[in-house]
Design an enzyme around this catalytic site. Sequence first.
Site, PDB file in Angstrom:
ATOM      1  CG  ASP A  18       0.003  -3.993   2.646  1.00 54.09           C
ATOM      2  OD1 ASP A  18       0.431  -3.517   1.573  1.00 54.09           O
ATOM      3  OD2 ASP A  18      -0.264  -3.296   3.656  1.00 54.09           O
ATOM      4  CG  HIS A  35      -0.584   0.346   2.481  1.00 51.16           C
ATOM      5  ND1 HIS A  35      -0.339  -0.570   3.479  1.00 51.16           N
ATOM      6  CD2 HIS A  35      -0.328   1.560   3.030  1.00 51.16           C
ATOM      7  CE1 HIS A  35       0.042   0.065   4.574  1.00 51.16           C
ATOM      8  NE2 HIS A  35       0.063   1.361   4.318  1.00 51.16           N
ATOM      9  CB  SER A  66       2.619   1.815   6.412  1.00 49.92           C
ATOM     10  OG  SER A  66       1.339   1.699   6.954  1.00 49.92           O
ATOM     11  N   GLY A  67       4.945  -0.489   6.449  1.00 48.13           N
ATOM     12  CA  GLY A  67       6.055  -1.066   5.689  1.00 48.13           C
ATOM     13  C   GLY A  67       7.251  -1.387   6.561  1.00 48.13           C
TER      14      GLY A  67
HETATM   15  C1  4AZ Z   1      -1.394   3.339   8.621  1.00 52.36           C
HETATM   16  O1  4AZ Z   1      -2.356   3.949   8.198  1.00 52.36           O
HETATM   17  C2  4AZ Z   1      -1.521   2.518   9.844  1.00 52.36           C
HETATM   18  N1  4AZ Z   1      -2.174   0.903  14.521  1.00 52.36           N
HETATM   19  C3  4AZ Z   1      -0.440   1.804  10.309  1.00 52.36           C
HETATM   20  C4  4AZ Z   1      -0.566   1.059  11.457  1.00 52.36           C
HETATM   21  C5  4AZ Z   1      -1.755   1.017  12.131  1.00 52.36           C
HETATM   22  C6  4AZ Z   1      -2.848   1.721  11.689  1.00 52.36           C
HETATM   23  C7  4AZ Z   1      -2.722   2.470  10.530  1.00 52.36           C
HETATM   24  C8  4AZ Z   1      -1.859   0.167  13.367  1.00 52.36           C
HETATM   25  O2  4AZ Z   1      -0.297   3.431   8.043  1.00 52.36           O
END
Ligand code: 4AZ
Length: 307
Positions: free
Chosen positions: A155, A102, A252-253
């Site tokens: 993902d 993503h 993320s990632g």
């Molecule tokens: C995000 O949007 C995201 N609490 C990453 C981790 C979590 C929620 C959202 C987990 O990148």
Amino acid sequence: MRRSFVRALVRPLVLAAAATALPLLSMSPTSPTSSTTGALSALSPASAAPAGSVVIGSFPIDVSESPWTVALSSRDRFGGTRAGQFCGGVVIGRTTVLTAAHCMGEDVLGTSAKSVRDLKVISNRTDLLSNRGQEIPVRAVRVNPDYDSSSNAEDFALLTLAVSLPQSSVIEMAASGDPAYKPGTSAMVSGWGDLTGGGDYAHSLRATRLHVLSDARCQEAYPGGAEGVYVARSMLCAGEAGGGHDACQGDSGGPLVAKGKLIGLVSWGSGCGRAGSPGVYTRVSEVVRARHLDAWAGGPRGTGGGA
Ligand code: 4AZ
């Protein structure tokens, strides 16, 4: 709807990171205004973790303690305030970085990954405000063709670097059946993401400790519908009973590591640090499996992971 749920969490909040870093940044003209609205609602006090509790429940670390943790950067897309950081990544080979699929999507980048000319991996830099470490151009992006953006299943994406990193930066991935996946195992997640769930992005690397949860617990937390759906085959979840220890937007990632091996990539979740809503991670054993399918790896097994 699941689709809008995931987008509300993932896309707008990563973009929110950019907006925070550089208020005048012009977002992609194709980013609909509704995504910003979604971001604001997803960041509402009801869904945010209590201030100070959240990467979240975290402590500062030096990148030398987690040399496989890298920042993904595009100053063109996200502004230069925090070196253009918008996601995390993990060094799994000397020229290969694993990240969330993503993170390479239009929802995050506002355009196709291919047209982001200054996509870079920043390694060996603890503080994004410093110019330590290396900024390495990304030569190729391969998004897992089985990635399902509506559920966030599968993902992951592989980035090939233009320059090799030292072997000491490479972390081993845990294959299916590795004891590191056992529920109750202690794990650590690291990144430069939101510290509070309120758009307070870290400039220095942080980490938090949590525990791998059972599939039953994850399924209970995310049975489908508004909270999203947990797909055990390609996801795992981790957290603490009382919440407070979690990854968040901008992480993320990035890596979830247990017993010295990579088991997860930060993927999604409902809010950040909330009790009963653990963070959901890409199950790295799926990456190991997929990389054995030469067709997807874009070449021979272990492409880019050369010693
Ligand atoms: C995000 O949007 C995201 N609490 C990453 C981790 C979590 C929620 C959202 C987990 O990148």
